[in-house]
Design a protein around this motif. Structure first.
Motif, PDB file in Angstrom:
ATOM      1  N   THR A  43       4.970  34.366  21.825  1.00 30.21           N
ATOM      2  CA  THR A  43       4.351  35.690  21.951  1.00 30.21           C
ATOM      3  C   THR A  43       4.901  36.694  20.960  1.00 30.21           C
ATOM      4  O   THR A  43       4.272  37.719  20.697  1.00 30.21           O
ATOM      5  CB  THR A  43       4.560  36.228  23.382  1.00 30.21           C
ATOM      6  N   GLY A  44       6.074  36.433  20.397  1.00 26.64           N
ATOM      7  CA  GLY A  44       6.672  37.379  19.458  1.00 26.64           C
ATOM      8  C   GLY A  44       6.055  37.343  18.073  1.00 26.64           C
ATOM      9  O   GLY A  44       6.286  38.249  17.266  1.00 26.64           O
ATOM     10  N   TYR A  45       5.291  36.300  17.759  1.00 26.35           N
ATOM     11  CA  TYR A  45       4.680  36.178  16.439  1.00 26.35           C
ATOM     12  C   TYR A  45       3.311  36.864  16.465  1.00 26.35           C
ATOM     13  O   TYR A  45       2.306  36.281  16.879  1.00 26.35           O
ATOM     14  CB  TYR A  45       4.545  34.707  16.056  1.00 26.35           C
ATOM     15  N   THR A  46       3.278  38.098  16.015  1.00 27.35           N
ATOM     16  CA  THR A  46       2.046  38.888  16.070  1.00 27.35           C
ATOM     17  C   THR A  46       0.952  38.292  15.201  1.00 27.35           C
ATOM     18  O   THR A  46      -0.219  38.254  15.597  1.00 27.35           O
ATOM     19  CB  THR A  46       2.335  40.333  15.623  1.00 27.35           C
ATOM     20  N   ALA A  47       1.308  37.827  14.019  1.00 26.50           N
ATOM     21  CA  ALA A  47       0.308  37.257  13.110  1.00 26.50           C
ATOM     22  C   ALA A  47      -0.329  36.009  13.710  1.00 26.50           C
ATOM     23  O   ALA A  47      -1.547  35.799  13.591  1.00 26.50           O
ATOM     24  CB  ALA A  47       0.948  36.931  11.767  1.00 26.50           C
ATOM     25  N   LEU A  48       0.486  35.194  14.353  1.00 24.06           N
ATOM     26  CA  LEU A  48      -0.044  33.977  14.987  1.00 24.06           C
ATOM     27  C   LEU A  48      -0.984  34.317  16.132  1.00 24.06           C
ATOM     28  O   LEU A  48      -2.056  33.699  16.278  1.00 24.06           O
ATOM     29  CB  LEU A  48       1.115  33.113  15.484  1.00 24.06           C
ATOM     30  N   GLN A  49      -0.611  35.300  16.948  1.00 19.61           N
ATOM     31  CA  GLN A  49      -1.466  35.696  18.063  1.00 19.61           C
ATOM     32  C   GLN A  49      -2.787  36.286  17.548  1.00 19.61           C
ATOM     33  O   GLN A  49      -3.852  36.039  18.137  1.00 19.61           O
ATOM     34  CB  GLN A  49      -0.739  36.724  18.942  1.00 19.61           C
ATOM     35  N   ARG A  50      -2.717  37.033  16.455  1.00 27.12           N
ATOM     36  CA  ARG A  50      -3.933  37.592  15.875  1.00 27.12           C
ATOM     37  C   ARG A  50      -4.830  36.483  15.326  1.00 27.12           C
ATOM     38  O   ARG A  50      -6.056  36.532  15.443  1.00 27.12           O
ATOM     39  CB  ARG A  50      -3.568  38.582  14.768  1.00 27.12           C
ATOM     40  N   CYS A  51      -4.212  35.469  14.749  1.00 24.92           N
ATOM     41  CA  CYS A  51      -4.974  34.331  14.223  1.00 24.92           C
ATOM     42  C   CYS A  51      -5.644  33.563  15.358  1.00 24.92           C
ATOM     43  O   CYS A  51      -6.801  33.147  15.234  1.00 24.92           O
ATOM     44  CB  CYS A  51      -4.049  33.415  13.429  1.00 24.92           C
ATOM     45  N   ILE A  52      -4.937  33.385  16.471  1.00 26.74           N
ATOM     46  CA  ILE A  52      -5.515  32.684  17.625  1.00 26.74           C
ATOM     47  C   ILE A  52      -6.698  33.460  18.181  1.00 26.74           C
ATOM     48  O   ILE A  52      -7.738  32.883  18.523  1.00 26.74           O
ATOM     49  CB  ILE A  52      -4.437  32.472  18.706  1.00 26.74           C
ATOM     50  N   THR A  53      -6.557  34.778  18.264  1.00 23.90           N
ATOM     51  CA  THR A  53      -7.658  35.606  18.756  1.00 23.90           C
ATOM     52  C   THR A  53      -8.880  35.499  17.855  1.00 23.90           C
ATOM     53  O   THR A  53     -10.021  35.405  18.327  1.00 23.90           O
ATOM     54  CB  THR A  53      -7.204  37.071  18.857  1.00 23.90           C
ATOM     55  N   THR A  54      -8.654  35.490  16.538  1.00 24.06           N
ATOM     56  CA  THR A  54      -9.764  35.364  15.587  1.00 24.06           C
ATOM     57  C   THR A  54     -10.461  34.018  15.742  1.00 24.06           C
ATOM     58  O   THR A  54     -11.703  33.933  15.738  1.00 24.06           O
ATOM     59  CB  THR A  54      -9.253  35.538  14.158  1.00 24.06           C
ATOM     60  N   LEU A  55      -9.677  32.962  15.886  1.00 24.61           N
ATOM     61  CA  LEU A  55     -10.262  31.627  16.062  1.00 24.61           C
ATOM     62  C   LEU A  55     -11.055  31.538  17.368  1.00 24.61           C
ATOM     63  O   LEU A  55     -12.132  30.914  17.406  1.00 24.61           O
ATOM     64  CB  LEU A  55      -9.159  30.572  16.036  1.00 24.61           C
ATOM     65  N   GLU A  56     -10.538  32.155  18.429  1.00 28.71           N
ATOM     66  CA  GLU A  56     -11.272  32.156  19.696  1.00 28.71           C
ATOM     67  C   GLU A  56     -12.609  32.878  19.561  1.00 28.71           C
ATOM     68  O   GLU A  56     -13.629  32.410  20.095  1.00 28.71           O
ATOM     69  CB  GLU A  56     -10.421  32.816  20.786  1.00 28.71           C
ATOM     70  N   ASN A  57     -12.614  33.994  18.860  1.00 29.44           N
ATOM     71  CA  ASN A  57     -13.869  34.727  18.653  1.00 29.44           C
ATOM     72  C   ASN A  57     -14.856  33.901  17.838  1.00 29.44           C
ATOM     73  O   ASN A  57     -16.070  33.893  18.131  1.00 29.44           O
ATOM     74  CB  ASN A  57     -13.590  36.055  17.961  1.00 29.44           C
ATOM     75  N   CYS A  58     -14.361  33.205  16.834  1.00 35.65           N
ATOM     76  CA  CYS A  58     -15.246  32.352  16.027  1.00 35.65           C
ATOM     77  C   CYS A  58     -15.816  31.211  16.855  1.00 35.65           C
ATOM     78  O   CYS A  58     -17.016  30.892  16.759  1.00 35.65           O
ATOM     79  CB  CYS A  58     -14.487  31.800  14.821  1.00 35.65           C
ATOM     80  N   LEU A  59     -14.977  30.586  17.676  1.00 38.33           N
ATOM     81  CA  LEU A  59     -15.452  29.493  18.527  1.00 38.33           C
ATOM     82  C   LEU A  59     -16.462  29.990  19.549  1.00 38.33           C
ATOM     83  O   LEU A  59     -17.421  29.283  19.876  1.00 38.33           O
ATOM     84  CB  LEU A  59     -14.268  28.831  19.232  1.00 38.33           C
ATOM     85  N   THR A  60     -16.246  31.200  20.055  1.00 36.40           N
ATOM     86  CA  THR A  60     -17.214  31.770  21.002  1.00 36.40           C
ATOM     87  C   THR A  60     -18.571  31.954  20.347  1.00 36.40           C
ATOM     88  O   THR A  60     -19.615  31.631  20.944  1.00 36.40           O
ATOM     89  CB  THR A  60     -16.692  33.111  21.535  1.00 36.40           C
ATOM     90  N   CYS A  61     -18.576  32.444  19.124  1.00 37.34           N
ATOM     91  CA  CYS A  61     -19.846  32.612  18.400  1.00 37.34           C
ATOM     92  C   CYS A  61     -20.499  31.269  18.122  1.00 37.34           C
ATOM     93  O   CYS A  61     -21.728  31.124  18.261  1.00 37.34           O
ATOM     94  CB  CYS A  61     -19.600  33.364  17.093  1.00 37.34           C
TER      95      CYS A  61
END
Length: 275
Positions: free
Chosen positions: A109-127
């Motif tokens: 949870t401390g890696y902000t860039a990684l969490q942001r990347c995961i969120t972006t990938l989730e949004n792409c998969l949702t689309c």
């Protein structure tokens, strides 16, 4: 007898059944963990979910070439399509990828860039899932994104028979849904407090005379409405004491509110002063 035809509703229902089976299994695991000392296995939550998902995948896809939801609806994958390489890819996309995501969200949870990347990938998969759903509605094949990526088609074991529909059950559901909508629309309109007062007056045989009595307020005085120790004592002109919120709430809900003890009715709303 196997056929290429599988109704769309059966394919979608199999996905819903798979999700329900996973939730039931996780709920059973949580019930067992809940009886253990607090914090004993909470740090291993991603691994526990991985073992549960791997067990489901092994006893369904790997051994029977169909998920449990598909087996309940007599649907399967062709063995020729599920080659060893595709089995590995299916396991990675459905089980291992979910574990990696949960592991990153649970322990990194401390890696902000990684969490942001995961969120972006989730949004792409949702689309992508959204677009794949419309493609499935048009073609009737490959309902999930994993099936589309791996080129896996559903096959019906019981042949091309249509699923029977119980219209009597549908009729009951429609009637019940309409009745619930009617209640949801009418209940907020009904003034429950005024209706209760009118019914009480209608069923009461004798009419009590309205008399102004002396207000007595002591240490043990109780509200005549909630029968609890009075808070911010107020009165409505008779000799009975109400809590502020009890009297104010009833007067706001019903302008014709009467004292529930002596049926006194007035527009008075005054604070009781101890004398």
């Amino acid at each position: 007898m196997k056929t290429n035809f599988v109704p769309r509703v059966n394919q979608l229902d199999s996905i819903q059944l798979d999700n329900e089976i996973v939730n039931i299994l996780k709920e059973q695991i949580y019930n067992v963990i809940r009886n253990l000392p607090p914090g004993l296995l909470s740090r291993f939550q991603p691994e526990i979910n991985l073992l549960a998902s791997s067990a489901l995948w092994n006893f369904s896809i790997r051994q029977s070439f169909a998920t449990f939801g598909q087996q309940m609806l007599s649907i399967t994958y062709e063995k020729d399509q599920l080659t060893p390489d595709k089995l590995k890819a299916h396991y990675f996309l459905t089980v291992a990828l979910a574990y990696l995501k949960e592991l990153a969200q649970f322990r990194l949870t401390g890696y902000t860039a990684l969490q942001r990347c995961i969120t972006t990938l989730e949004n792409c998969l949702t689309c992508l899932n959204f677009l794949n759903f419309f493609r499935f509605l048009r073609t009737g094949r490959k309902p999930s994104l994993v099936d589309y990526v791996l080129r896996l088609d559903h096959r019906s074991i019981d042949g091309a028979k249509r699923r029977t529909i119980g219209y009597s059950y549908m009729t009951r559901e429609l009637i019940w849904a309409g009745f619930m909508e009617l209640l949801g629309f009418t209940i907020p309109i009904v003034n429950y407090h005024a209706l209760k007062r009118r019914l009480r007056n209608l069923l009461r045989l004798e009419v009590r005379p309205q008399e102004v009595q002396r207000i007595v307020l002591g240490v043990e005085s109780k509200c005549v409405y909630c029968n609890e120790r009075v808070t911010l004592p107020h009165h409505m002109g008779c000799g009975h004491v109400f809590c502020y919120y009890c009297l104010k709430g009833n007067l706001l809900a019903d302008s014709g509110f009467q004292c529930n003890v002596c049926d006194f009715k007035s527009g008075v709303f005054e604070r009781v002063v101890a004398g």
